[in-house]
Design a protein around this motif. Structure first.
Motif, PDB file in Angstrom:
ATOM      1  N   ILE A  61       0.844  -1.201   0.000  1.00 41.14           N
ATOM      2  CA  ILE A  61       0.000   0.000   0.000  1.00 41.14           C
ATOM      3  C   ILE A  61       0.878   1.251   0.000  1.00 41.14           C
ATOM      4  CG2 ILE A  61      -1.622   1.343   1.394  1.00 41.14           C
ATOM      5  CD1 ILE A  61      -2.889  -1.355   2.213  1.00 41.14           C
ATOM      6  N   VAL A  62       1.939   1.238   0.798  1.00 37.80           N
ATOM      7  CA  VAL A  62       2.844   2.390   0.853  1.00 37.80           C
ATOM      8  C   VAL A  62       3.495   2.605  -0.515  1.00 37.80           C
ATOM      9  CG1 VAL A  62       5.038   3.191   1.824  1.00 37.80           C
ATOM     10  CG2 VAL A  62       3.264   2.322   3.338  1.00 37.80           C
ATOM     11  N   GLN A  63       3.903   1.525  -1.183  1.00 38.73           N
ATOM     12  CA  GLN A  63       4.498   1.653  -2.513  1.00 38.73           C
ATOM     13  C   GLN A  63       3.485   2.217  -3.510  1.00 38.73           C
ATOM     14  OE1 GLN A  63       5.954  -2.258  -3.442  1.00 38.73           O
ATOM     15  NE2 GLN A  63       7.868  -1.977  -2.318  1.00 38.73           N
ATOM     16  N   HIS A  64       2.259   1.747  -3.405  1.00 34.48           N
ATOM     17  CA  HIS A  64       1.208   2.254  -4.310  1.00 34.48           C
ATOM     18  C   HIS A  64       0.968   3.747  -4.052  1.00 34.48           C
ATOM     19  CE1 HIS A  64      -2.262   2.146  -6.910  1.00 34.48           C
ATOM     20  NE2 HIS A  64      -3.000   2.670  -5.953  1.00 34.48           N
ATOM     21  N   ILE A  65       0.926   4.131  -2.789  1.00 37.34           N
ATOM     22  CA  ILE A  65       0.739   5.553  -2.448  1.00 37.34           C
ATOM     23  C   ILE A  65       1.907   6.375  -2.975  1.00 37.34           C
ATOM     24  CG2 ILE A  65       0.727   7.187  -0.512  1.00 37.34           C
ATOM     25  CD1 ILE A  65      -0.980   5.142   1.015  1.00 37.34           C
ATOM     26  N   ASP A  66       3.118   5.855  -2.811  1.00 39.21           N
ATOM     27  CA  ASP A  66       4.298   6.579  -3.301  1.00 39.21           C
ATOM     28  C   ASP A  66       4.256   6.763  -4.815  1.00 39.21           C
ATOM     29  OD1 ASP A  66       5.248   6.800  -0.726  1.00 39.21           O
ATOM     30  OD2 ASP A  66       6.730   5.183  -0.919  1.00 39.21           O
ATOM     31  N   SER A  67       3.886   5.699  -5.539  1.00 37.77           N
ATOM     32  CA  SER A  67       3.852   5.827  -7.002  1.00 37.77           C
ATOM     33  C   SER A  67       2.721   6.758  -7.439  1.00 37.77           C
ATOM     34  CB  SER A  67       3.717   4.462  -7.667  1.00 37.77           C
ATOM     35  OG  SER A  67       2.410   3.960  -7.563  1.00 37.77           O
ATOM     36  N   THR A  68       1.589   6.695  -6.726  1.00 37.47           N
ATOM     37  CA  THR A  68       0.479   7.597  -7.053  1.00 37.47           C
ATOM     38  C   THR A  68       0.854   9.041  -6.757  1.00 37.47           C
ATOM     39  OG1 THR A  68      -1.105   5.841  -6.548  1.00 37.47           O
ATOM     40  CG2 THR A  68      -1.959   8.085  -6.612  1.00 37.47           C
ATOM     41  N   THR A  69       1.540   9.256  -5.637  1.00 34.20           N
ATOM     42  CA  THR A  69       1.997  10.604  -5.287  1.00 34.20           C
ATOM     43  C   THR A  69       2.981  11.123  -6.330  1.00 34.20           C
ATOM     44  OG1 THR A  69       1.701  10.131  -2.943  1.00 34.20           O
ATOM     45  CG2 THR A  69       3.128  11.977  -3.500  1.00 34.20           C
ATOM     46  N   GLU A  70       3.867  10.235  -6.780  1.00 30.68           N
ATOM     47  CA  GLU A  70       4.833  10.631  -7.816  1.00 30.68           C
ATOM     48  C   GLU A  70       4.107  11.029  -9.100  1.00 30.68           C
ATOM     49  OE1 GLU A  70       8.333   8.374 -10.254  1.00 30.68           O
ATOM     50  OE2 GLU A  70       8.182   7.954  -8.114  1.00 30.68           O
ATOM     51  N   TYR A  72       1.007  12.094  -9.304  1.00 31.56           N
ATOM     52  CA  TYR A  72       0.298  13.348  -9.022  1.00 31.56           C
ATOM     53  C   TYR A  72       1.256  14.533  -9.130  1.00 31.56           C
ATOM     54  CZ  TYR A  72      -1.528  17.199  -6.301  1.00 31.56           C
ATOM     55  OH  TYR A  72      -1.897  18.456  -5.889  1.00 31.56           O
ATOM     56  N   LEU A  73       2.437  14.396  -8.537  1.00 33.77           N
ATOM     57  CA  LEU A  73       3.403  15.503  -8.583  1.00 33.77           C
ATOM     58  C   LEU A  73       3.818  15.804 -10.022  1.00 33.77           C
ATOM     59  CD1 LEU A  73       5.612  14.670  -5.469  1.00 33.77           C
ATOM     60  CD2 LEU A  73       3.923  16.514  -5.705  1.00 33.77           C
ATOM     61  N   GLN A  74       3.971  14.755 -10.847  1.00 27.79           N
ATOM     62  CA  GLN A  74       4.336  14.964 -12.250  1.00 27.79           C
ATOM     63  C   GLN A  74       3.211  15.681 -12.989  1.00 27.79           C
ATOM     64  OE1 GLN A  74       7.310  14.422 -13.803  1.00 27.79           O
ATOM     65  NE2 GLN A  74       6.333  15.536 -15.450  1.00 27.79           N
ATOM     66  N   VAL A  75       1.976  15.242 -12.754  1.00 26.40           N
ATOM     67  CA  VAL A  75       0.822  15.895 -13.406  1.00 26.40           C
ATOM     68  C   VAL A  75       0.703  17.334 -12.920  1.00 26.40           C
ATOM     69  CG1 VAL A  75      -1.706  15.872 -13.518  1.00 26.40           C
ATOM     70  CG2 VAL A  75      -0.433  13.755 -13.858  1.00 26.40           C
ATOM     71  N   THR A  77       3.114  19.262 -11.864  1.00 27.65           N
ATOM     72  CA  THR A  77       4.203  20.020 -12.498  1.00 27.65           C
ATOM     73  C   THR A  77       3.843  20.348 -13.947  1.00 27.65           C
ATOM     74  OG1 THR A  77       5.841  18.959 -11.079  1.00 27.65           O
ATOM     75  CG2 THR A  77       6.657  19.968 -13.094  1.00 27.65           C
ATOM     76  N   ASP A  78       3.346  19.332 -14.666  1.00 26.55           N
ATOM     77  CA  ASP A  78       2.939  19.557 -16.058  1.00 26.55           C
ATOM     78  C   ASP A  78       1.826  20.613 -16.122  1.00 26.55           C
ATOM     79  OD1 ASP A  78       4.755  17.621 -16.758  1.00 26.55           O
ATOM     80  OD2 ASP A  78       3.255  16.057 -17.122  1.00 26.55           O
ATOM     81  N   ASN A  79       0.901  20.531 -15.187  1.00 26.95           N
ATOM     82  CA  ASN A  79      -0.206  21.487 -15.147  1.00 26.95           C
ATOM     83  C   ASN A  79       0.312  22.911 -14.903  1.00 26.95           C
ATOM     84  OD1 ASN A  79      -2.915  21.918 -15.438  1.00 26.95           O
ATOM     85  ND2 ASN A  79      -3.449  21.367 -13.344  1.00 26.95           N
ATOM     86  N   ASN A  80       1.265  23.054 -14.005  1.00 28.98           N
ATOM     87  CA  ASN A  80       1.845  24.377 -13.740  1.00 28.98           C
ATOM     88  C   ASN A  80       2.557  24.923 -14.969  1.00 28.98           C
ATOM     89  OD1 ASN A  80       0.903  24.508 -11.117  1.00 28.98           O
ATOM     90  ND2 ASN A  80       2.740  23.589 -10.251  1.00 28.98           N
ATOM     91  N   VAL A  81       3.250  24.051 -15.692  1.00 29.82           N
ATOM     92  CA  VAL A  81       3.927  24.481 -16.925  1.00 29.82           C
ATOM     93  C   VAL A  81       2.885  24.945 -17.942  1.00 29.82           C
ATOM     94  CG1 VAL A  81       5.254  23.639 -18.922  1.00 29.82           C
ATOM     95  CG2 VAL A  81       5.989  23.070 -16.591  1.00 29.82           C
ATOM     96  N   LEU A  82       1.807  24.170 -18.066  1.00 28.04           N
ATOM     97  CA  LEU A  82       0.754  24.547 -19.017  1.00 28.04           C
ATOM     98  C   LEU A  82       0.078  25.860 -18.613  1.00 28.04           C
ATOM     99  CD1 LEU A  82      -0.853  21.061 -19.712  1.00 28.04           C
ATOM    100  CD2 LEU A  82       0.536  22.441 -21.282  1.00 28.04           C
ATOM    101  N   ARG A  83      -0.115  26.070 -17.333  1.00 32.18           N
ATOM    102  CA  ARG A  83      -0.700  27.343 -16.875  1.00 32.18           C
ATOM    103  C   ARG A  83       0.218  28.516 -17.227  1.00 32.18           C
ATOM    104  NH1 ARG A  83      -2.260  24.607 -11.812  1.00 32.18           N
ATOM    105  NH2 ARG A  83      -4.494  24.271 -11.919  1.00 32.18           N
ATOM    106  N   ALA A  84       1.515  28.323 -17.003  1.00 34.46           N
ATOM    107  CA  ALA A  84       2.466  29.392 -17.326  1.00 34.46           C
ATOM    108  C   ALA A  84       2.466  29.662 -18.828  1.00 34.46           C
ATOM    109  CB  ALA A  84       3.872  28.995 -16.852  1.00 34.46           C
ATOM    110  N   GLN A  85       2.408  28.595 -19.636  1.00 33.12           N
ATOM    111  CA  GLN A  85       2.352  28.779 -21.091  1.00 33.12           C
ATOM    112  C   GLN A  85       1.061  29.491 -21.497  1.00 33.12           C
ATOM    113  OE1 GLN A  85       2.819  24.788 -22.572  1.00 33.12           O
ATOM    114  NE2 GLN A  85       5.066  24.900 -22.539  1.00 33.12           N
ATOM    115  N   MET A  86      -0.053  29.116 -20.849  1.00 34.19           N
ATOM    116  CA  MET A  86      -1.322  29.770 -21.166  1.00 34.19           C
ATOM    117  C   MET A  86      -1.247  31.263 -20.838  1.00 34.19           C
ATOM    118  SD  MET A  86      -5.119  29.245 -19.591  1.00 34.19           S
ATOM    119  CE  MET A  86      -4.676  30.138 -18.119  1.00 34.19           C
TER     120      MET A  86
END
Length: 143
Positions: A61-70, A72-75, A77-86
């Motif tokens: 469960i901890v590994q699954h949470i860690d991978s999901t958190t990773e 989420y953080l990537q998405v 980050t991508d979302n912040n980049v897209l907002r800045a581009q917008m």
């Protein structure tokens, strides 16, 4: 004397009978104690097995949470980049619209200057060209 022998013989029999009962009770108690120790050991073994299983499950469960958190953080980050581009593209569009407005004022020739949409109000109504959205199969890793 025969009565004395009878009495002594009876008391000896009673003593042997009591002694025999005592021995049988001791054997029975020992067997009962042995069974109790075995039940206790079996219960302890079951608990240790359960602990190992729960620890393994917890680690998964901890590994699954860690991978999901990773992910989420990537998405995020991508979302912040897209907002800045917008924001950058919105600023460019406003600048270009200002230039077109000045040209319209200067030349008298009407330009179709579209209003800049507010993406936060109605993002589903944004004018967009048919461009494919690239995604990968491992973008969302759910089990």
């Amino acid at each position: 004397m025969t009565s004395r022998q009878n009495i002594s013989s009876d008391s000896e029999k009673d003593y042997l009978m009591v002694d025999d009962k005592k021995k049988r009770r001791m054997v029975s108690n020992r067997e009962s104690a042995r069974r109790s120790r075995m039940r206790k050991q079996n219960h302890l073994d079951e608990l240790l097995t359960q602990v190992a299983h729960l620890q393994k499950e917890n680690n998964e469960i901890v590994q699954h949470i860690d991978s999901t958190t990773e992910c989420y953080l990537q998405v995020d980050t991508d979302n912040n980049v897209l907002r800045a581009q917008m924001m950058e593209l919105t600023d460019r569009l406003q600048s270009l619209n200002s230039v077109l407005f000045v040209l319209e004022e200067f030349t008298g020739f009407p330009f179709d200057i579209p209003e800049i949409p507010d993406p936060l109000m109605k993002p589903w109504q944004l004018p967009c060209h048919s461009q494919p959205i690239m995604a990968s199969a491992n973008m969302f890793q759910f089990r």
